[in-house]
Design a protein around this motif. Structure first.
Motif, PDB file in Angstrom:
ATOM      1  N   ALA A   1       0.833  -1.193   0.000  1.00 17.44           N
ATOM      2  CA  ALA A   1       0.000   0.000   0.000  1.00 17.44           C
ATOM      3  C   ALA A   1       0.868   1.243   0.000  1.00 17.44           C
ATOM      4  O   ALA A   1       0.589   2.229  -0.663  1.00 17.44           O
ATOM      5  N   GLY A   2       1.952   1.167   0.754  1.00 16.43           N
ATOM      6  CA  GLY A   2       2.840   2.315   0.837  1.00 16.43           C
ATOM      7  C   GLY A   2       3.402   2.659  -0.527  1.00 16.43           C
ATOM      8  O   GLY A   2       3.448   3.815  -0.923  1.00 16.43           O
TER       9      GLY A   2
ATOM     10  N   ALA B   1       2.085   1.988  -3.342  1.00 19.71           N
ATOM     11  CA  ALA B   1       1.038   2.424  -4.244  1.00 19.71           C
ATOM     12  C   ALA B   1       0.698   3.896  -4.057  1.00 19.71           C
ATOM     13  O   ALA B   1       0.060   4.515  -4.890  1.00 19.71           O
ATOM     14  N   ALA B   2       1.176   4.422  -2.988  1.00 17.53           N
ATOM     15  CA  ALA B   2       0.810   5.805  -2.716  1.00 17.53           C
ATOM     16  C   ALA B   2       1.375   6.719  -3.796  1.00 17.53           C
ATOM     17  O   ALA B   2       2.529   6.646  -4.162  1.00 17.53           O
ATOM     18  N   ALA B   3       0.520   7.568  -4.298  1.00 19.45           N
ATOM     19  CA  ALA B   3       0.951   8.419  -5.392  1.00 19.45           C
ATOM     20  C   ALA B   3       1.565   9.707  -4.877  1.00 19.45           C
ATOM     21  O   ALA B   3       2.432  10.288  -5.503  1.00 19.45           O
ATOM     22  N   ALA B   4       1.103  10.131  -3.765  1.00 14.90           N
ATOM     23  CA  ALA B   4       1.594  11.401  -3.260  1.00 14.90           C
ATOM     24  C   ALA B   4       1.997  11.229  -1.819  1.00 14.90           C
ATOM     25  O   ALA B   4       1.541  10.339  -1.146  1.00 14.90           O
ATOM     26  N   SER B   5       2.892  12.046  -1.396  1.00 18.91           N
ATOM     27  CA  SER B   5       3.256  11.923   0.008  1.00 18.91           C
ATOM     28  C   SER B   5       2.786  13.165   0.750  1.00 18.91           C
ATOM     29  O   SER B   5       2.695  14.247   0.180  1.00 18.91           O
ATOM     30  N   VAL B   6       2.535  12.956   1.998  1.00 19.07           N
ATOM     31  CA  VAL B   6       2.000  14.052   2.798  1.00 19.07           C
ATOM     32  C   VAL B   6       3.150  14.702   3.538  1.00 19.07           C
ATOM     33  O   VAL B   6       4.109  14.057   3.908  1.00 19.07           O
TER      34      VAL B   6
END
Lengths: 253, 134, 405
Positions: A16-17, A19-24
Motif C-alpha cells: 500500500a505504501g 502504491a501511494a501516489a503522493a506523500s503528505v
C-alpha cells in the motif's frame, strides 16, 4: 503487549505504501524543524535512552518559561476551564506535564527551584500497575500512555512517586495534529515524542530555558552533552530510595 | 507559432479530458477543495481504501505509538491533512462534520453517517490540521 | 438437628414492589449521575489530579471487601463444620455475589473510558495486581455460584465441602488482592504493603457479617419468619469478636508505625493534625465504628435486643465506610514525599506546600454512584430471595439446635 504484526498485514501495508501516489507533509512538524528532519521509518530501539539533566543552580526563581513552552508545544494552552468549574477546581483538574517547584532543605535551609515532570524511569511503577498495558515504556526510554487502550482507571497516577501524570477531566475541543488528547485518559510528559520521531532536536522545555538549566539528550551516547555533563559532576535522582533509575537527573539539590 | 498554439490547445484538451475522466471515475466522497480533490490516488488503491482504510490506520496507530514510526502516508493526521476541505473564507471544515453553510457532509462524516459506523477518533484527534503556536 | 426447609421470600406483593420501586428510583438517580459524569467528564466530581480516587472507590472497595466477608457465614457451615450456620449458607453466597458485582460496577462506571471495558477484559498486563484482581473477581463469582449450586441442588451435594473450602481459600486470596492494590503503591507512605492486606481480611469479616445480619433480620422480620435468639446471639457475638479484632489490629498497626521514624509524619497526619481525616479516623472509625458497637454487642441487655444488634451493625458499616475513606483518600491527601528532606515552599501544582494536605471535596454525583451500588446489591438480593429458595423457612431456636454445632 504484543509487538507482533501479522505477516500478511505487514506485506500488505508495504504494498500500500508503494502504491501511494503522493506523500503528505508530516503533520504537526514545527517550523524550526525543517532542517534535515526525516520522519522515523524503523522502530525505535534501546540503542538510545532519552533523558534530561536539570541544573537547579541555574534554574531561576519565578521563571516558568519551560512550563509555557511545554504548554504551547503540547497544546495544553488550548484548553479552557469547563463552564461551571471554579478556578480552584480547574487548577487541580487541568492537565500539566511540567511544573515548577521551590523547595527548602530542612537541614541547611538551602532553597532551590526546579522543574518537575515525568522522570522516565527505567522501572516505572506506572507501567507495572497499569491493568491493560496502556502505560508503557518505549524502547528509547520514553514512558508514555497508549491512549487507545487506556481505560482511565488512574491506578498509574496512584503509583507515580512524582505525581507527574494528569487525567483529562473534561471534553477537549481544540487539539494539535501532533498531540491528540481526549477526555477520560491519563497523560504525561512524552519528552516531546513527536519531535523525537520527526527528527527534530531538543524538547520544548530545554529549548525555552534561557538559563541553560535543562539539558536534553541521549544517555546511552558516550559523546552526548548530557552524558558528559553527568560524568563531570554529581547529580541525584528524586526518590533514589525507590531504585527506579530515572531518566531525569537533578543537580544542586 | 500556429503549430505551438494548436499543440498547446491539443494538450489542454487532452488534459481536460483526462481530468474529466478521472473526475467521472471518482466517487463523490472526496470533497471539493481538499488536497485530495487535486490528486489522482489515495495512499492505497481507492478500492482498498473504501473497503479497509481502518486497517491501515489501526496498524499505523500501533506502530506509531509503540515503535515511533512516522514515515508513512497512513497516519491519521495525514488522512485529515489531505482530505480536509476549506470553506469560502479559507477556514478548514472539520472532516467529521458538515459545512455549516451548504450542509455538505465532510469526508469522513458523509460515509460514516451513511453506513452508521461510529467514529470516536476525533474526540482526541483534531479534525482539522493544527500546528502548535498557530 | 431438624431438616431445614427453604422457601421463597413471601412478603405481600405491594410491599415487595414498593421496596423495589424505591430502590429503582435510587438506581435511576444514580444512573443520571453516571451519565452526567460520563458526558461532562470527571471535572463534575471532586476528584482531581492530586486525589485521583474518591468516594466511588470508597464505596466500591467497601463493597468488595464486605462481599468476601459475607461469604464467611457459609464457610463457617461448610469449612468449619458448624451445623448451626449451615442453613445460613445460601444467603451468604448470594450476598457475596451481589455485593461484589455492585462494587465492581461502581469501579467500572467511574472509569474515564467505561466503554473500553472490553479492552480491560482482553488486554492484560500480568505485572499489574489490578489485572490479577480481575481474574480473582471473576473466579470468585464462578466459584460462589458453584458453591450455591452445591447447596441448592441435591445431586451436587457431594461437592459441597470441597467447593466450600475452595471458596473460602479464594475469598482470602481475593481480599489480599484487594488490599494489595494499595500495598503495591510503594511511593505513598499511607499504604503500607505488609499491613494492609491482613487488615483488609479482618475488616472484611466484620463488614460482611454486619451486612449479612441486617439483611437476615430485615427479610425475616418483614415476612414474620421465626428468627431465634440463639442463632442471632451467636452471630452478634461473632460480630463483636470481629470488631474487637479490627480494633486490636488498628492499635497494633499505628503503634508499630509510630515505632518506625519514617512513618511519623503520616501517623501524625492520621492521628493528630489531618483535619477531616483525623476526625473520621477517631470519631467515624474508632468511636462509632468500633467502640460503640463493641459496647452494644457485649452489653448484656442491649446486645441481646434486636434494636441493639441493628444499631451495632449499622454503626459497624458506617465505621467501615469511614475507615475506607481514611485509608483510600487520606492516603492520597497526605502529601507525596517527592523531596523527603525538603519542605515545599511553592509549586505550580499544589504538591502539599509546607506539608499541607492535598485537597479533595467529594461531590454529589460521586455519592450517588456509591449509593446506587448499594441499592443495586440490595435490589438484586431481594429479587433473588423472592424468586429462589435462599432463605430458610424458619430459624427458630428449636430448628437450628445450637447444641449440635
Amino acid at each position: 503487549m504484543s509487538e507482533k504484526i501479522d505477516q500478511n498485514r505487514r506485506e500488505f501495508v508495504s504494498v500500500a505504501g508503494k502504491a501511494a501516489a503522493a506523500s503528505v507533509v508530516a503533520p504537526g512538524v514545527l517550523l524550526h524543524s525543517i532542517a534535515h528532519a526525516e520522519p522515523r521509518a524503523e522502530p525505535v530501539t534501546d540503542a538510545v535512552r532519552y533523558g534530561l539533566l536539570i541544573d537547579t543552580t541555574k534554574c531561576a526563581d519565578g521563571c516558568s518559561d519551560c512550563v509555557s513552552a511545554c504548554d504551547k508545544e503540547n497544546g495544553l494552552d488550548l484548553l479552557g476551564k469547563p463552564d461551571g468549574a471554579t478556578d480552584e477546581d480547574w487548577a487541580r483538574q487541568k492537565p500539566r506535564w511540567i511544573r515548577t517547584v521551590k523547595v527548602k532543605d530542612r537541614l541547611s535551609g538551602h532553597v532551590s527551584s526546579l522543574p518537575l515532570m515525568c522522570q522516565h524511569c527505567e522501572h516505572p511503577p506506572c507501567v507495572d500497575v497499569c491493568p491493560t498495558g496502556a502505560s508503557f515504556r518505549r524502547a528509547d526510554g520514553i514512558v508514555m500512555v497508549d491512549r487507545h487502550t487506556c481505560i482511565g482507571c488512574r491506578y498509574c497516577m496512584m503509583a507515580c512517586p512524582y505525581k507527574a501524570r494528569s487525567f483529562i477531566h473534561e471534553n477537549i475541543k481544540v487539539k494539535l495534529s501532533a498531540v491528540p488528547r481526549g477526555k477520560g485518559c491519563v497523560e504525561s510528559c512524552t519528552l516531546c515524542v513527536h519531535r523525537r520521531d520527526y527528527g527534530v532536536a531538543g524538547t520544548a522545555c530545554a529549548d525555552a530555558c534561557e538559563h541553560g538549566a535543562i539539558l536534553f539528550g541521549d544517555l546511552n551516547d558516550p559523546n552526548s552533552d548530557i552524558t558528559k555533563a553527568l560524568q563531570e559532576r554529581n547529580h541525584t535522582q528524586l526518590r533514589a530510595d525507590l531504585k527506579l533509575n530515572t531518566g531525569v537527573r537533578y543537580r544542586g539539590i | 507559432m500556429v503549430r505551438t498554439v494548436t499543440r498547446l490547445l491539443l494538450l489542454a484538451a487532452l488534459l481536460f479530458s483526462a481530468v474529466t475522466f478521472a473526475e467521472s471515475q471518482r466517487n463523490n466522497a472526496v470533497i471539493e477543495g481538499s488536497k485530495a480533490a487535486d490528486l489522482d490516488a489515495c495512499v492505497a488503491p481507492t478500492d482498498f481504501m473504501r473497503r479497509a482504510h481502518f486497517e491501515l490506520i489501526e496498524h499505523q496507530r500501533h506502530i506509531t505509538v509503540h515503535q515511533g514510526i512516522r514515515k508513512t502516508d497512513n497516519s491519521l493526521a495525514g488522512c485529515v491533512n489531505c482530505h480536509v476541505a476549506k470553506d469560502v473564507h479559507g477556514t478548514f471544515l472539520p472532516v467529521d462534520g458538515a459545512n455549516p453553510v451548504t450542509g455538505e457532509q465532510q469526508f469522513c462524516a458523509g460515509c460514516h453517517e451513511y453506513s452508521g459506523v461510529q467514529l470516536d477518533c476525533f474526540s482526541c484527534h483534531t479534525n482539522v490540521p493544527l500546528k502548535a503556536g498557530k | 438437628m431438624k431438616k431445614i426447609y427453604y422457601r421463597e421470600w413471601g412478603i405481600e406483593s405491594p410491599r415487595y414492589w414498593g421496596l423495589l420501586a424505591v430502590l429503582t428510583v435510587i438506581l435511576a438517580v444514580a444512573g443520571f449521575a453516571v451519565l452526567h459524569m460520563e458526558h461532562e467528564g470527571h471535572w463534575v466530581t471532586g476528584m482531581n489530579n492530586e486525589v485521583v480516587w474518591g468516594v466511588p472507590h470508597v464505596f466500591a472497595i467497601f463493597l468488595i471487601v464486605a462481599a468476601s466477608g459475607a461469604l464467611n457465614v457459609a464457610a463457617l457451615g461448610s469449612v468449619f463444620g458448624k451445623h448451626i450456620y449451615k442453613s445460613l449458607g445460601r444467603l451468604s453466597g448470594l450476598l457475596a455475589m451481589t455485593l461484589l458485582l455492585s462494587g465492581l460496577l461502581i469501579l467500572v462506571l467511574d472509569l474515564g473510558q467505561p466503554s473500553r471495558l472490553i479492552v480491560a477484559m482482553t488486554t492484560y498486563n500480568f505485572k499489574s495486581i489490578f489485572a490479577w484482581n480481575i481474574y480473582l473477581y471473576v473466579g470468585f463469582l464462578v466459584i460462589v455460584a458453584a458453591y450455591l449450586f452445591t447447596m441448592m441442588e441435591r445431586k451436587a451435594q457431594r461437592f459441597y465441602k470441597g467447593v466450600g473450602l475452595l471458596a473460602f481459600v479464594w475469598r482470602l486470596i481475593l481480599t489480599t488482592g484487594t488490599g494489595s492494590i494499595f500495598g503495591f503503591i510503594v511511593a505513598r507512605p499511607g499504604y503500607d504493603a505488609a499491613m494492609l492486606a491482613p487488615m483488609f481480611i479482618i475488616m472484611s469479616f466484620a463488614y460482611g457479617l454486619a451486612i449479612y445480619l441486617l439483611v437476615l433480620m430485615f427479610t425475616f422480620d418483614a415476612e414474620g419468619r421465626a428468627l431465634g435468639d440463639k442463632l442471632l446471639g451467636r452471630l452478634k457475638s461473632l460480630l463483636g469478636i470481629f470488631v474487637s479484632a479490627i480494633f486490636y489490629f488498628v492499635l497494633v498497626y499505628h503503634l508499630t508505625n509510630l515505632y518506625g521514624t519514617e512513618n511519623h509524619e503520616y501517623e501524625a497526619f492520621i492521628l493528630l493534625n489531618g483535619g477531616i481525616y483525623t476526625t473520621l479516623f477517631w470519631v467515624g472509625w474508632v468511636l462509632l465504628g468500633m467502640l460503640v458497637p463493641m459496647a452494644i454487642l457485649f452489653h448484656p441487655a442491649l446486645g441481646n435486643s434486636r434494636g441493639g444488634i441493628i444499631a451495632a451493625s449499622l454503626l459497624v458499616i458506617l465505621g467501615g465506610l469511614a475507615a475506607m475513606y481514611v485509608i483510600v483518600i487520606g492516603g492520597q491527601a497526605f502529601p507525596m514525599p517527592i523531596f523527603p528532606d525538603k519542605i515545599i515552599l511553592e509549586s505550580g501544582f499544589q504538591d502539599g506546600i509546607g506539608g499541607a494536605a492535598l485537597y479533595y471535596s467529594p461531590s454529589l454525583p460521586e455519592f450517588l454512584l456509591g449509593i446506587g451500588g448499594v441499592a443495586l446489591a440490595l435490589g438484586v438480593t431481594l429479587v433473588a430471595v423472592r424468586m429462589l429458595k435462599f432463605l430458610p423457612a424458619s430459624l427458630a431456636d428449636e430448628v437450628v439446635d445450637p447444641h449440635h454445632g
